[in-house]
Design a protein around this motif. Structure first.
Motif, PDB file in Angstrom:
ATOM      1  N   TYR B 435       2.905   1.403  -3.195  1.00 46.34           N
ATOM      2  CA  TYR B 435       3.343   1.127  -2.232  1.00 46.34           C
ATOM      3  C   TYR B 435       3.006  -0.347  -2.410  1.00 46.34           C
ATOM      4  CZ  TYR B 435      -1.634   0.343  -1.379  1.00 46.34           C
ATOM      5  OH  TYR B 435      -2.694   0.108  -0.905  1.00 46.34           O
ATOM      6  N   ARG B 436       3.792  -1.090  -1.415  1.00 42.90           N
ATOM      7  CA  ARG B 436       3.342  -2.105  -1.539  1.00 42.90           C
ATOM      8  C   ARG B 436       4.041  -2.656   0.141  1.00 42.90           C
ATOM      9  NH1 ARG B 436       9.497  -3.441  -5.148  1.00 42.90           N
ATOM     10  NH2 ARG B 436      10.901  -3.064  -3.889  1.00 42.90           N
ATOM     11  N   LEU B 437       3.129  -4.469   0.422  1.00 45.33           N
ATOM     12  CA  LEU B 437       3.998  -4.292   1.404  1.00 45.33           C
ATOM     13  C   LEU B 437       4.276  -5.753   1.812  1.00 45.33           C
ATOM     14  CD1 LEU B 437       0.239  -4.019   3.271  1.00 45.33           C
ATOM     15  CD2 LEU B 437       2.357  -3.547   4.221  1.00 45.33           C
ATOM     16  N   ASN B 438       5.202  -6.167   2.727  1.00 43.48           N
ATOM     17  CA  ASN B 438       5.707  -7.713   2.318  1.00 43.48           C
ATOM     18  C   ASN B 438       5.211  -8.752   2.850  1.00 43.48           C
ATOM     19  OD1 ASN B 438       8.873  -8.988   0.998  1.00 43.48           O
ATOM     20  ND2 ASN B 438       9.189  -8.675   3.522  1.00 43.48           N
ATOM     21  N   GLY B 439       4.725  -8.482   3.928  1.00 41.42           N
ATOM     22  CA  GLY B 439       4.155  -9.665   4.314  1.00 41.42           C
ATOM     23  C   GLY B 439       3.771  -9.206   6.300  1.00 41.42           C
ATOM     24  N   LEU B 455      -5.466 -10.465   3.632  1.00 47.29           N
ATOM     25  CA  LEU B 455      -6.765  -9.561   4.661  1.00 47.29           C
ATOM     26  C   LEU B 455      -7.274  -7.704   4.652  1.00 47.29           C
ATOM     27  CD1 LEU B 455      -5.152 -11.942   7.216  1.00 47.29           C
ATOM     28  CD2 LEU B 455      -6.548 -12.192   5.731  1.00 47.29           C
ATOM     29  N   LEU B 456      -6.361  -7.419   4.099  1.00 42.54           N
ATOM     30  CA  LEU B 456      -6.701  -5.807   4.305  1.00 42.54           C
ATOM     31  C   LEU B 456      -7.987  -5.670   2.947  1.00 42.54           C
ATOM     32  CD1 LEU B 456      -2.784  -3.930   4.425  1.00 42.54           C
ATOM     33  CD2 LEU B 456      -5.237  -4.178   6.042  1.00 42.54           C
ATOM     34  N   LEU B 457      -7.995  -6.649   2.131  1.00 42.96           N
ATOM     35  CA  LEU B 457      -8.840  -6.394   1.387  1.00 42.96           C
ATOM     36  C   LEU B 457     -10.039  -5.826   2.064  1.00 42.96           C
ATOM     37  CD1 LEU B 457      -8.345  -8.794  -1.430  1.00 42.96           C
ATOM     38  CD2 LEU B 457      -8.225  -6.079  -1.793  1.00 42.96           C
ATOM     39  N   ALA B 458     -10.669  -6.875   2.974  1.00 44.69           N
ATOM     40  CA  ALA B 458     -11.929  -6.757   3.758  1.00 44.69           C
ATOM     41  C   ALA B 458     -11.295  -4.974   4.266  1.00 44.69           C
ATOM     42  CB  ALA B 458     -11.424  -7.375   4.887  1.00 44.69           C
ATOM     43  N   LEU B 459     -10.448  -5.050   4.578  1.00 44.22           N
ATOM     44  CA  LEU B 459     -10.890  -3.073   4.745  1.00 44.22           C
ATOM     45  C   LEU B 459     -10.962  -1.881   3.517  1.00 44.22           C
ATOM     46  CD1 LEU B 459      -8.555  -2.781   7.497  1.00 44.22           C
ATOM     47  CD2 LEU B 459     -11.233  -3.209   7.742  1.00 44.22           C
ATOM     48  N   GLY B 460     -10.608  -2.650   2.256  1.00 50.24           N
ATOM     49  CA  GLY B 460     -10.528  -2.067   1.468  1.00 50.24           C
ATOM     50  C   GLY B 460      -9.402  -1.290   1.008  1.00 50.24           C
ATOM     51  N   VAL B 461      -8.180  -2.034   1.332  1.00 45.33           N
ATOM     52  CA  VAL B 461      -6.767  -2.266   1.098  1.00 45.33           C
ATOM     53  C   VAL B 461      -6.548  -2.730   0.149  1.00 45.33           C
ATOM     54  CG1 VAL B 461      -4.762  -1.142   1.661  1.00 45.33           C
ATOM     55  CG2 VAL B 461      -6.542  -0.352   3.145  1.00 45.33           C
ATOM     56  N   TYR B 462      -5.453  -2.809  -0.993  1.00 49.88           N
ATOM     57  CA  TYR B 462      -4.636  -3.658  -1.895  1.00 49.88           C
ATOM     58  C   TYR B 462      -3.156  -3.699  -1.221  1.00 49.88           C
ATOM     59  CZ  TYR B 462      -8.024  -2.091  -5.590  1.00 49.88           C
ATOM     60  OH  TYR B 462      -9.748  -2.311  -6.272  1.00 49.88           O
ATOM     61  N   PRO B 463      -3.384  -4.773  -1.009  1.00 51.87           N
ATOM     62  CA  PRO B 463      -1.898  -5.401  -0.485  1.00 51.87           C
ATOM     63  C   PRO B 463      -0.651  -4.299  -1.567  1.00 51.87           C
ATOM     64  CG  PRO B 463      -2.754  -7.400  -1.367  1.00 51.87           C
ATOM     65  CD  PRO B 463      -3.453  -5.973  -1.485  1.00 51.87           C
ATOM     66  N   ALA B 464      -0.913  -4.253  -2.924  1.00 50.97           N
ATOM     67  CA  ALA B 464       0.544  -3.158  -3.279  1.00 50.97           C
ATOM     68  C   ALA B 464      -0.053  -2.513  -4.235  1.00 50.97           C
ATOM     69  CB  ALA B 464       1.150  -4.518  -4.300  1.00 50.97           C
ATOM     70  N   TYR B 465       0.348  -1.519  -4.924  1.00 53.00           N
ATOM     71  CA  TYR B 465      -0.405  -0.730  -5.832  1.00 53.00           C
ATOM     72  C   TYR B 465       0.009   0.473  -6.796  1.00 53.00           C
ATOM     73  CZ  TYR B 465      -5.117   1.589  -7.389  1.00 53.00           C
ATOM     74  OH  TYR B 465      -5.955   2.425  -7.201  1.00 53.00           O
ATOM     75  N   ASP B 466       0.846   0.607  -7.724  1.00 55.67           N
ATOM     76  CA  ASP B 466       1.198   1.658  -7.634  1.00 55.67           C
ATOM     77  C   ASP B 466       0.800   1.990  -9.049  1.00 55.67           C
ATOM     78  OD1 ASP B 466       1.853   0.404 -11.226  1.00 55.67           O
ATOM     79  OD2 ASP B 466       2.647  -0.904  -9.282  1.00 55.67           O
ATOM     80  N   ALA B 502      -1.242 -11.462  -3.407  1.00 53.08           N
ATOM     81  CA  ALA B 502       0.353 -10.353  -2.904  1.00 53.08           C
ATOM     82  C   ALA B 502       1.149 -10.877  -2.334  1.00 53.08           C
ATOM     83  CB  ALA B 502       0.787  -9.121  -3.106  1.00 53.08           C
ATOM     84  N   ASP B 503       2.204 -11.557  -2.832  1.00 53.69           N
ATOM     85  CA  ASP B 503       3.269 -12.978  -2.063  1.00 53.69           C
ATOM     86  C   ASP B 503       4.541 -11.552  -1.440  1.00 53.69           C
ATOM     87  OD1 ASP B 503       4.783 -14.451  -1.444  1.00 53.69           O
ATOM     88  OD2 ASP B 503       4.353 -16.037  -3.177  1.00 53.69           O
ATOM     89  N   THR B 504       5.362 -11.704  -1.402  1.00 52.80           N
ATOM     90  CA  THR B 504       6.625 -11.171  -0.427  1.00 52.80           C
ATOM     91  C   THR B 504       6.969 -10.712  -1.787  1.00 52.80           C
ATOM     92  OG1 THR B 504       8.119 -12.918  -0.422  1.00 52.80           O
ATOM     93  CG2 THR B 504       6.550 -12.322   2.099  1.00 52.80           C
ATOM     94  N   TYR B 505       8.389  -8.983  -1.600  1.00 52.01           N
ATOM     95  CA  TYR B 505       8.598  -8.805  -2.476  1.00 52.01           C
ATOM     96  C   TYR B 505      10.288  -9.072  -1.999  1.00 52.01           C
ATOM     97  CZ  TYR B 505       9.600  -4.625   0.517  1.00 52.01           C
ATOM     98  OH  TYR B 505       8.897  -4.139   1.537  1.00 52.01           O
ATOM     99  N   ASP B 506      10.547  -9.813  -0.966  1.00 54.11           N
ATOM    100  CA  ASP B 506      11.689 -10.050  -0.150  1.00 54.11           C
ATOM    101  C   ASP B 506      11.271 -10.662   0.736  1.00 54.11           C
ATOM    102  OD1 ASP B 506      14.145 -10.251   0.265  1.00 54.11           O
ATOM    103  OD2 ASP B 506      14.738  -7.910   0.498  1.00 54.11           O
TER     104      ASP B 506
END
Lengths: 180, 794
Positions: B435-439, B455-466, B502-506
């Motif tokens: 998965y990945r988040l754009n912003g 900022l999601l790292l504070a909740l233990g979630v990576y902004p993008a992950y494969d 992570a920066d944007t993917y688009d």
């Protein structure tokens, strides 16, 4: 819990990066050359043992107990069966605004070196000012790791106390070099 | 009165198809009842016991078989189910059925697929007593259609799933439903079913588990008489409308079904209770629309026959108005989610949305189980969190993947070397996904896209992950006390790439490589034993029995995840016993940032900023008990390795120079329980209060910024939608302007521990071996408090 490790990993990264970092101040003009504007801007304060720590014994107590120490204590042993170096009674508060963290590409600027460099870096944008409130610690030598261990003896070498504003300008650019 | 026993299967199915329980029904109002008065009718009373060895459905010659079908008593396996049906013809030529069903069980023992001998999906049973009405009137949406008015009340219900003798079921189900005006029409060769209003409510007394085949369909254990363990109870209500079109023709071959439809949730509430303490999802609204959903019996991408559900597109939105957690009833705020599942290419590979339902489950668990060969493609989604009126939207969520998910109900035993646990086992077999988040968008969905997903790292979630995922999670019934969950899991992630920044993917100019700080070549091996999950007065309490993991980051890279530069290899090993986490509603409340004081005036006079962060938000209380090392895999350690030998697949782990923090552990420093070992009960205790809140952002240099907005060093950034950039800089903002400070995550953290030790810090040379640089480290009496606000850089 795993998210604790993730945060620890980030903090660990920040702790170990100065060895491969370079200082450079980035103006807003340079910022406009930056591709992408991801990242985060951090503000706030961090206090250490503001009122004392969780240990209550003959050595550690609250900061209202003048006969006891209320700060944190770091002891490390360099030689097997040797004495311990100690940073004792670690306390204080740091306040800052504008610590930034992001990844940027440097392909221009820096007197022409940027075009040659042409790589991505981790940029830690330093806050302009960090405010220190009653930041202090004592350097000491100790015979044991803990003050509660049998035979404990400690010699305080010197103490440091810091108060006021510290100017930290510029950016810390972190990038990998050498053989991974 | 007629009694029917042992009805032949075809007749049975014809009858069941006509049963009110199989149709949508409508309670008659007084007006309708008055029209019934004086009408003659037929009353049929049936004590039904019926069975069929096999019921088959064939699609292009491929069959799916329902085995061991039985209808009869729910309380007596040889008994009958009582049906009383009164049929009337009303004055408007409609047919009304008043019906009463008592003590009925409909069940089948297994579902098998052609070409999969010895593997079944498992059995299902449905118990119910119900009373209601069904009115069938001529004329639907068209003159040639029909209209149904449906109303019923169900009690004493059970719905269970059973594999290899072990089962999990909803117990004590009660439900009311009212659905007037359902129309059924044939339009252009397709059936159109429209339900303009479906309302009702339900309760489930318990979600039970049994590991004794003799307990089949019972709420209590036949050996002890005790109630079977429960995951908790459910209740809720709903109000929705839907339209469905059914036409002939699957995606494969000439036979099959096609479904298109949409659903609008006008309102709904769902409440889960654990020993009376709720997790409540309130004020749910939303809508969804699916097109080109096909149903076939067909082989998957690996040639395995299954019930194939393949989707064209699914779009929708979903909003939970309030999420309440714990007996005290606090709310963490509102969540909203919109999504579009559709075919899309990710990383150069085409993905679709499909599930192939097969029998078998885990091969060692027994012949019965569920195997879902799935492929998914979430083309676009946003999710928003709003608390105390402040909203952060995580935008451009995309996800893709393929792999098998298995479902078995298992018991505590080892079969063929595979360890199983009591509960519902979800297995992951060769799942490759990401998965990945754009912003971020702050405030509303029209706001500019900006960074900050980290900022999601504070909740233990990576902004993008494969990743590639294998392993299992078993959810057992019963928590630390009474109801709840007990979790045992073994998860292996290989060849992973996780973004820390992570920066944007688009960014609007087309898809681009997502720049960031990447943990690449990541292998993660994690195990959890006897972790209990309970809802308490405070919130959601998770207590680990024993947990150990190794996260091996082959390369930590900056920029593109495939870039050459690397900081080297990082290994994080964790071994914890008795660690816990409590998730509570409510954030930090009132906070003095950068100063001291318990009031606004006291805080400001000390130089701080007084922040009233409201009643909502999330608090996470962590206690991490780092245990002493017992083996090379069960220990807390940190390894940094560089200068590795370059092999054909890149740097080879274990060939370089390592810095090793060996055997990191917590301790209370005393032996109060007198067992000869130092106690380790305090651990590292951390309270995280997370809110969405405005924060002071100051300009660091004078002049124009990256977006051309001019300001002086020290000016504050104030959001202003009337400006082109959406913000401006203000030297001395007024109180009203301060209300428009940028939003971000505000985290108040308080961490403390009595003692944290590192047994040794070693330097390891590939040929020279290990040398201890520091013989030991002991950090005592630490108490750290932090107030941090993190806002995205625009």
């Amino acid at each position: 819990m795993q998210q604790g490790w993730i945060i620890a990993a980030i903090l660990g990264l920040v702790m170990v990066t100065p060895a491969t970092a370079e200082m450079a101040r980035l103006s807003d003009g340079d910022l406009s050359d930056v591709a992408g504007q991801g990242g985060i801007y951090l503000s706030g304060d961090v206090s250490i043992n503001e009122n004392g720590g969780p240990i209550q014994n003959a050595y550690f107590g609250t900061c209202d107990e003048g006969s006891k120490r209320c700060g944190a204590r770091l002891a490390f042993q360099l030689k097997a069966n040797g004495g311990w170096m100690v940073l004792d009674d670690i306390r204080g508060k740091f306040s800052f605004q504008g610590l930034t963290l992001r990844v940027r590409n440097i392909d221009s600027g820096f007197g022409g070196d940027g075009a040659v460099f042409n790589r991505d870096v981790l940029e830690v944008g330093l806050p302009n000012t960090v405010r220190y409130d009653d930041v202090q610690f004592t350097l000491a030598n100790s015979s044991t790791a803990r003050p509660s261990d049998p035979g404990f003896q400690q010699t305080d070498v010197f103490s440091i106390e810091m108060q006021g504003d510290v100017v930290l300008e510029g950016n810390l650019l972190v990038f990998p070099t050498g053989n991974p | 009165m007629r009694r029917l026993y042992d009805i032949p299967a075809p007749l049975l199915m014809a009858f069941v198809g006509a049963l009110p329980a199989q149709a949508d029904m409508q309670r008659m109002n007084d007006s309708a009842l008055s029209s019934v008065s004086g009408q003659s009718g037929i009353t049929m009373e049936v004590d039904l016991k019926a069975s069929a060895d096999r019921l088959s459905y064939f699609d292009d010659g491929a069959g799916i078989h329902v085995e061991g079908l039985r209808i009869g008593s729910a309380t007596d396996s040889d008994g009958t189910a009582r049906h009383v049906i009164k049929t009337d013809i009303l004055q408007d030529a409609s047919v009304n059925l008043d019906y009463l069903i008592e003590d009925r069980r409909i069940e089948f023992g297994d579902v098998t697929l052609e070409g999969s001998p010895g593997a079944g999906i498992g059995g299902v049973f449905l118990d119910q007593s119900m009373e209601g009405t069904l009115t069938l009137s001529p004329g639907g949406a068209t003159a040639d259609g029909y209209t149904f008015d449906v109303n019923y009340e169900m009690t004493d219900g059970r719905l269970g799933y059973r594999t290899n003798g072990y089962e999990v079921f909803l117990d004590g189900v009660s439900m009311t439903m009212n659905a007037p005006g359902i129309t059924l029409d044939e339009v252009g060769g397709a059936l159109e079913i429209a339900s303009p209003s479906v309302t009702g409510s339900y309760t489930v007394d318990a979600i039970r588990y049994s590991n004794n085949p003799q307990n089949h369909g019972n709420s209590t254990d036949v050996l002890t008489g005790n109630a079977l363990p429960s995951y908790g109870s459910l209740s809720g209500d709903f109000d929705f409308s839907s339209e469905t079109t059914i036409s002939a023709g699957g995606r494969f071959g000439s036979e099959g079904l096609r479904l298109d439809g949409e659903t609008i949730i006008n309102s709904a509430n769902v409440i889960y209770r654990d020993d009376g303490n709720p997790i409540a999802l309130r004020n749910i609204t939303g809508s969804s629309e699916y097109t080109d959903l096909r149903v076939d019996v067909a082989p998957d991408w690996n040639g395995r026959n299954g019930l194939a559900l393949t989707l064209g597109e699914l779009t929708g939105d979903f909003r939970i108005g309030s999420i309440e957690l714990g007996g005290n009833g606090g709310s963490i705020g509102e969540l909203a989610f919109n999504y579009r599942f559709a075919d899309r290419a990710f990383n150069g590979r085409d993905y679709t949305n499909a599930v192939y339902v097969m029998g078998g489950g885990h091969p060692d668990a027994g012949p019965q189980g569920l195997r879902l060969a799935a492929q998914w493609s979430l083309a676009d989604a946003d999710f928003a969190w709003t608390e105390d009126g402040n909203t952060v939207i995580f935008s451009g969520l995309q996800s893709w993947g393929q792999g098998d998910v298995t479902v078995n109900v298992t018991r505590n035993q080892t079969i063929n070397g595979t360890r199983f646990y009591d509960g519902v086992r979800l297995g992951f077999d060769g799942v490759e996904g990401g998965y990945r988040l754009n912003g971020l968008r702050v405030g509303n969905e029209d706001a500019d896209l900006q960074g900050g997903t980290e900022l999601l790292l504070a909740l233990g979630v990576y902004p993008a992950y494969d990743f590639e995922l294998d392993g299992q999670v078993t959810l057992g019934a019963g928590g630390a006390t009474g109801e709840g969950l007990t979790v045992n899991s073994d998860i292996q992630i290989t060849n992973g790439n996780a973004a820390i920044l992570a920066d944007t993917y688009d960014d609007g100019a087309g898809e681009q490589p997502q720049k960031g700080l990447w943990a690449t070549d990541l292998n993660y091996d994690a195990h959890v034993r006897d972790m209990t999950v309970d809802v308490t007065d405070e919130g959601l309490a998770i207590v680990e029995g024993e947990a150990w993991s190794t996260m091996d980051i082959g390369n930590l890279r900056i920029g593109d995840k495939n870039s050459n530069g690397s900081f080297g290899r990082f290994v994080l090993q964790s071994y914890e016993k008795g660690s816990s986490m409590v998730v509570k509603p409510g954030g930090a409340g009132n906070v003095c940032v950068g100063g001291t004081g318990g009031s606004a005036s006291a805080c400001q006079s000390s130089g701080g900023i007084w922040e009233e962060r409201g009643q909502q938000g999330v608090t996470i209380a962590l206690k991490s008990i780092l245990a002493r090392a017992v083996s090379e895999t069960k220990r807390n350690a940190f390894i940094w390795e560089t200068n590795r030998t370059l092999g054909p697949d890149g740097p080879e782990n274990g060939t370089g120079t390592q810095l090793v923090l060996n055997d990191i552990y917590t301790s209370d420093g005393v032996d109060l329980d007198g067992d000869g070992k130092e106690d380790n009960t305090f651990g590292i205790r951390t309270d995280l209060n997370v809110d969405i809140y405005q924060t002071k952002v100051v300009k660091k240099d004078s002049g124009a910024d990256a977006n051309g907005v001019v300001g002086n060093r020290g000016d504050e950034k104030i959001m202003d939608s009337s400006t082109a950039a959406g913000y401006r800089y203000v030297a001395s903002p007024t109180d009203s302007e301060k209300d428009d400070r940028p939003l971000g995550f505000a985290v108040q953290a308080h961490s403390r521990f009595k003692e944290l030790s590192v047994n040794s810090i070693d330097l390891v040379h590939p040929t020279g071996g290990a040398a201890t640089a520091i013989q030991g480290v002991k950090l005592q009496n630490m108490d750290i408090k932090a107030n941090l606000t993190a806002t995205p850089i625009q």
